[in-house]
Design an enzyme around this catalytic site. Structure first.
Site, PDB file in Angstrom:
ATOM      1  N   ASP A 120      10.526   9.956   4.361  1.00 13.43           N
ATOM      2  CA  ASP A 120       9.973  10.419   3.097  1.00 13.43           C
ATOM      3  C   ASP A 120      11.043  10.411   2.006  1.00 13.43           C
ATOM      4  O   ASP A 120      12.025  11.160   2.074  1.00 13.43           O
ATOM      5  CB  ASP A 120       9.424  11.832   3.308  1.00 13.43           C
ATOM      6  CG  ASP A 120       8.717  12.334   2.076  1.00 13.43           C
ATOM      7  OD1 ASP A 120       7.852  11.611   1.561  1.00 13.43           O
ATOM      8  OD2 ASP A 120       9.042  13.437   1.603  1.00 13.43           O
ATOM      9  N   THR A 134       7.491   8.039  -3.951  1.00 16.09           N
ATOM     10  CA  THR A 134       8.821   8.509  -4.339  1.00 16.09           C
ATOM     11  C   THR A 134       9.876   7.429  -4.151  1.00 16.09           C
ATOM     12  O   THR A 134      10.704   7.207  -5.040  1.00 16.09           O
ATOM     13  CB  THR A 134       9.245   9.742  -3.518  1.00 16.09           C
ATOM     14  OG1 THR A 134       8.853   9.531  -2.176  1.00 16.09           O
ATOM     15  CG2 THR A 134       8.593  10.980  -4.039  1.00 16.09           C
ATOM     16  N   THR A 135       9.831   6.758  -3.003  1.00 16.66           N
ATOM     17  CA  THR A 135      10.820   5.722  -2.752  1.00 16.66           C
ATOM     18  C   THR A 135      10.675   4.615  -3.798  1.00 16.66           C
ATOM     19  O   THR A 135      11.659   4.150  -4.377  1.00 16.66           O
ATOM     20  CB  THR A 135      10.632   5.127  -1.341  1.00 16.66           C
ATOM     21  OG1 THR A 135      10.434   6.206  -0.442  1.00 16.66           O
ATOM     22  CG2 THR A 135      11.820   4.322  -0.921  1.00 16.66           C
ATOM     23  N   ASP A 160       1.746  13.854   1.819  1.00 12.10           N
ATOM     24  CA  ASP A 160       1.542  12.600   1.077  1.00 12.10           C
ATOM     25  C   ASP A 160       0.076  12.187   1.147  1.00 12.10           C
ATOM     26  O   ASP A 160      -0.534  11.834   0.137  1.00 12.10           O
ATOM     27  CB  ASP A 160       2.398  11.462   1.667  1.00 12.10           C
ATOM     28  CG  ASP A 160       3.869  11.622   1.328  1.00 12.10           C
ATOM     29  OD1 ASP A 160       4.240  12.687   0.812  1.00 12.10           O
ATOM     30  OD2 ASP A 160       4.650  10.687   1.578  1.00 12.10           O
TER      31      ASP A 160
HETATM   32  P1  ADP Z   1       6.830   5.502  -1.138  1.00 13.75           P
HETATM   33  O1  ADP Z   1       7.707   6.681  -0.913  1.00 13.75           O
HETATM   34  O2  ADP Z   1       7.206   4.779  -2.389  1.00 13.75           O
HETATM   35  O3  ADP Z   1       5.389   5.819  -1.053  1.00 13.75           O
HETATM   36  P2  ADP Z   1       6.427   4.096   1.331  1.00 13.75           P
HETATM   37  O4  ADP Z   1       7.436   3.940   2.407  1.00 13.75           O
HETATM   38  O5  ADP Z   1       5.283   4.979   1.578  1.00 13.75           O
HETATM   39  O6  ADP Z   1       7.200   4.484   0.025  1.00 13.75           O
HETATM   40  O7  ADP Z   1       5.898   2.619   1.006  1.00 13.75           O
HETATM   41  C1  ADP Z   1       4.931   2.368   0.049  1.00 13.75           C
HETATM   42  C2  ADP Z   1       4.762   0.884  -0.165  1.00 13.75           C
HETATM   43  O8  ADP Z   1       4.368   0.224   1.027  1.00 13.75           O
HETATM   44  C3  ADP Z   1       3.661   0.608  -1.184  1.00 13.75           C
HETATM   45  O9  ADP Z   1       4.089  -0.398  -2.068  1.00 13.75           O
HETATM   46  C4  ADP Z   1       2.514   0.118  -0.319  1.00 13.75           C
HETATM   47  O10 ADP Z   1       1.641  -0.735  -1.009  1.00 13.75           O
HETATM   48  C5  ADP Z   1       3.228  -0.586   0.784  1.00 13.75           C
HETATM   49  N1  ADP Z   1       2.435  -0.686   2.008  1.00 13.75           N
HETATM   50  C6  ADP Z   1       1.919   0.310   2.747  1.00 13.75           C
HETATM   51  N2  ADP Z   1       1.255  -0.175   3.829  1.00 13.75           N
HETATM   52  C7  ADP Z   1       1.363  -1.523   3.772  1.00 13.75           C
HETATM   53  C8  ADP Z   1       0.922  -2.598   4.615  1.00 13.75           C
HETATM   54  N3  ADP Z   1       0.230  -2.365   5.715  1.00 13.75           N
HETATM   55  N4  ADP Z   1       1.232  -3.846   4.230  1.00 13.75           N
HETATM   56  C9  ADP Z   1       1.950  -4.083   3.132  1.00 13.75           C
HETATM   57  N5  ADP Z   1       2.416  -3.122   2.316  1.00 13.75           N
HETATM   58  C10 ADP Z   1       2.123  -1.859   2.612  1.00 13.75           C
HETATM   59 MG    MG Z   2       4.273   6.440   0.551  1.00 11.84          MG
END
Ligand code: ADP
Ligand code: MG
Length: 557
Positions: free
Chosen positions: A65, A98-99, A394
């Site tokens: 996270d 957030t990331t 989240d």
């Molecule tokens: P954040 O803290 O920014 O939410 P995450 O690690 O949750 O970071 O990653 C979010 C990113 O991953 C988003 O850009 C989302 O569209 C992408 N994402 C999530 N699941 C998938 C998937 N199955 N295939 C491709 N991209 C994905």
């Molecule tokens: Mg996320």
């Protein structure tokens, strides 16, 4: 210190004050922010890695996270601290992304550095970034897709996209259903719009069993025991009273002396106390209540009488639990036993004490259309449960966002690709030097799909070329990266969808922080004035406990 007229030194700042100005200060700040962004990059997306955070005390947390990583980093550099604020703001406002926000801010600053090197003034960059971020909001609004409140399938998909990169993905469907059910349960329609206060979803963590046994209780679970062993452990058809007053004999405010001269008088005195307590208990039972939650204390004698009457009583309930109990059961909290009557009581199908491991929990189950609910997280270890709670947060936030706004966008880098394309076209219209800043913004946002590809072990350059080419074609707005195959696909076909609000906030928080950092041209560290950054060549002295993270130690800036 500077030289005044006649070469007399004029002391403005205290001796020992560190200072860097102009380009040096900017470079300093940008470098610090970039290092922080670099540190969270590898956690982005479904193939992102986790970070193990070890505190000074030796406590370990394993998390993916972004908000948590940023919070735990003991960052000292003020510019780096601003990125921590970005993560916090993102987490607070929308709960996810957030990331993404931190990576974007880092990349915006990196691109700004290139422009500064070309002698473009910071105010031009700031203005260009502002225009780009406003345009980005328009583009996002244009590509957003509507979702109805009743479209449970789509809401579940939004939850799954958010939690799929987290450890709770082992029970993805189960969690997604709990998330959607609970947010819908607490959502209320106000002026034709839905509002869901996710604070009304209580989360209780209990060590043991597995994540798959995490349970949604349509009611409340309270970490309290029944006040007396003489009371039933279970009541069906519960009628619930919520009392915000003590069930004890009022002590006098002043010191009063009572002279008791004979055993009879003593007995009378005690009898009178007993009668008063009995009266109070009678007020409870006469109202029809068979369960009593009291925010204050309850006298042992009163507990005895309540038990005899078959009433379950719980004392010293926290006021936040009292409020949630009221929302869940429909009971009104009253300030005196005299106010108890059938109208102020709440209802639940069953109230029971459940033993989990060594602990006892009180379940208030199956309330009728409760406006507050509880999720009981189970898991094999506290690390698992804590990370599950963060991911659940989240998930709850994203579903709330979609229920409130009714809008989603595709994930997997699709909106970022669309934004980049739209902003590049927009840059030409802006013209002048600001055009360069808008172009830089358009390039910076590509860092998101690029990082997703990189983290999935794909070739980022090939992927970006293919992604850009796809978005030049008609009807390709929702095309993004399939991290499993490395192909560019329609993300909606895989149901990778995210709330519009998350993407909007990413742009907002990243741009705001970037512009704030770019505006600084003077970095003054006051001697003894608390934690200010070590001046170069120092390195980010403050990344305490994160020793293992590549490249953060002795980075010169
Ligand atoms: P954040 O803290 O920014 O939410 P995450 O690690 O949750 O970071 O990653 C979010 C990113 O991953 C988003 O850009 C989302 O569209 C992408 N994402 C999530 N699941 C998938 C998937 N199955 N295939 C491709 N991209 C994905
Ligand atoms: Mg996320």
């Amino acid at each position: 210190m500077s030289q005044g007229a006649g070469n007399i030194p004029v002391l403005v700042l205290k001796e020992g004050t560190g200072r860097s100005t102009g380009r040096e200060a900017q470079r300093n700040n940008i470098m610090a922010a970039k290092i922080v962004a670099e540190a969270v990059k590898t956690t982005l997306g479904p193939c992102g890695m986790d970070k193990m955070l070890v505190s000074g005390m030796g406590d370990v947390a394993i998390t993916n996270d972004g908000a948590t990583i940023m919070k735990e980093l003991d960052v000292q550099h003020p510019a780096a601290k601003m990125l921590v604020e970005v993560a916090k703001a993102q987490d607070k406002e929308v709960g996810d992304g957030t990331t993404t926000a931190v990576i974007l801010a880092g990349e915006l600053l990196a691109k700004a550095e290139g422009l500064l090197d070309k002698n473009i003034h910071p105010t031009v960059i700031i203005e260009g970034y502002k225009k780009a971020s406003e345009k980005a909001q328009d583009i996002l609004n244009a590509i957003a897709m509507p979702v109805k409140f009743d479209d449970e399938k789509m809401l579940k998909e939004v939850a799954i996209t958010s939690i799929s990169s987290k450890s709770i993905n082992v029970a993805e469907d189960h969690f997604a259903k709990i998330i959607v059910d609970s947010v819908k349960q607490v959502a209320e329609k106000v002026d034709n719009k839905y509002v869901a206060d996710i604070d009304l979803i209580k989360i209780v963590k209990k060590h043991g069993k597995s994540l798959a046994e995490t349970e949604l209780v349509k009611g409340m679970v309270i970490d309290k025991e029944i006040a007396s062993s003489g009371m039933p452990k279970l009541v069906d058809g519960a009628k619930i009273a919520l009392l915000n007053a003590k069930l004890e004999i009022e002590k006098t405010e002043f010191d009063a002396k009572i002279n008791i001269e004979s055993p009879d008088q003593m007995k009378m005195f005690l009898d009178e106390e007993e009668r008063m307590l009995k009266d109070m208990v009678n007020s409870v039972t006469k109202s029809g209540a068979n369960v009593l939650f009291c925010e204050k204390g309850i006298d042992d004698m009163a507990l005895h009488f309540l038990g005899k009457a078959g009433v379950i009583a719980v004392k010293s309930v926290s006021s936040s639990d009292m409020e949630k109990l009221s929302k869940a059961t429909g009971a009104t909290i009253v300030a005196s036993v005299k106010e108890l009557n059938a109208d102020v009581l709440g209802k639940a199908k069953r109230v029971e004490e459940v033993k989990i491991g060594d602990d006892k929990l009180l379940y208030i189950r199956d309330c009728k259309n409760p406006k507050a609910v509880t999720i009981v997280i189970r898991g094999a270890s506290n690390h698992v449960i804590d990370e599950a709670e963060r991911s659940l947060h989240d998930g709850l936030c994203v579903v709330r966002n979609v229920i409130e706004d009714g809008k989603i966008v595709a994930g997997g880098g699709a909106p970022e690709a669309e934004l980049s394309k739209g902003l590049k076209a927009f840059a030409v219209k802006v013209g002048g030097r600001e055009q360069l800043a808008v172009e830089a913004f358009a390039e910076a946002i590509e860092e998101i799909p690029l990082t997703l590809a990189e983290n999935a072990g794909l070739d980022p350059i090939d992927i970006m070329v293919a992604l850009r080419a796809q978005h030049e074609k008609a009807d390709s707005k929702t095309f993004g990266i399939d991290v499993n195959t490395g192909k560019i696909i329609d993300m909606c076909s895989k149901m990778i969808v995210e709330p519009l609000r998350v993407k909007q906030q990413v742009i907002k928080s990243a741009t705001e922080a970037t512009n704030m950092i770019l505006k600084i041209d003077d970095l003054i560290s006051i001697k003894g004035g608390g934690k200010m950054p070590p001046m170069p060549p120092g390195g980010m002295g403050g990344m305490g406990g994160m020793g293992g993270m590549g490249g953060m130690g002795g980075m010169p800036y």
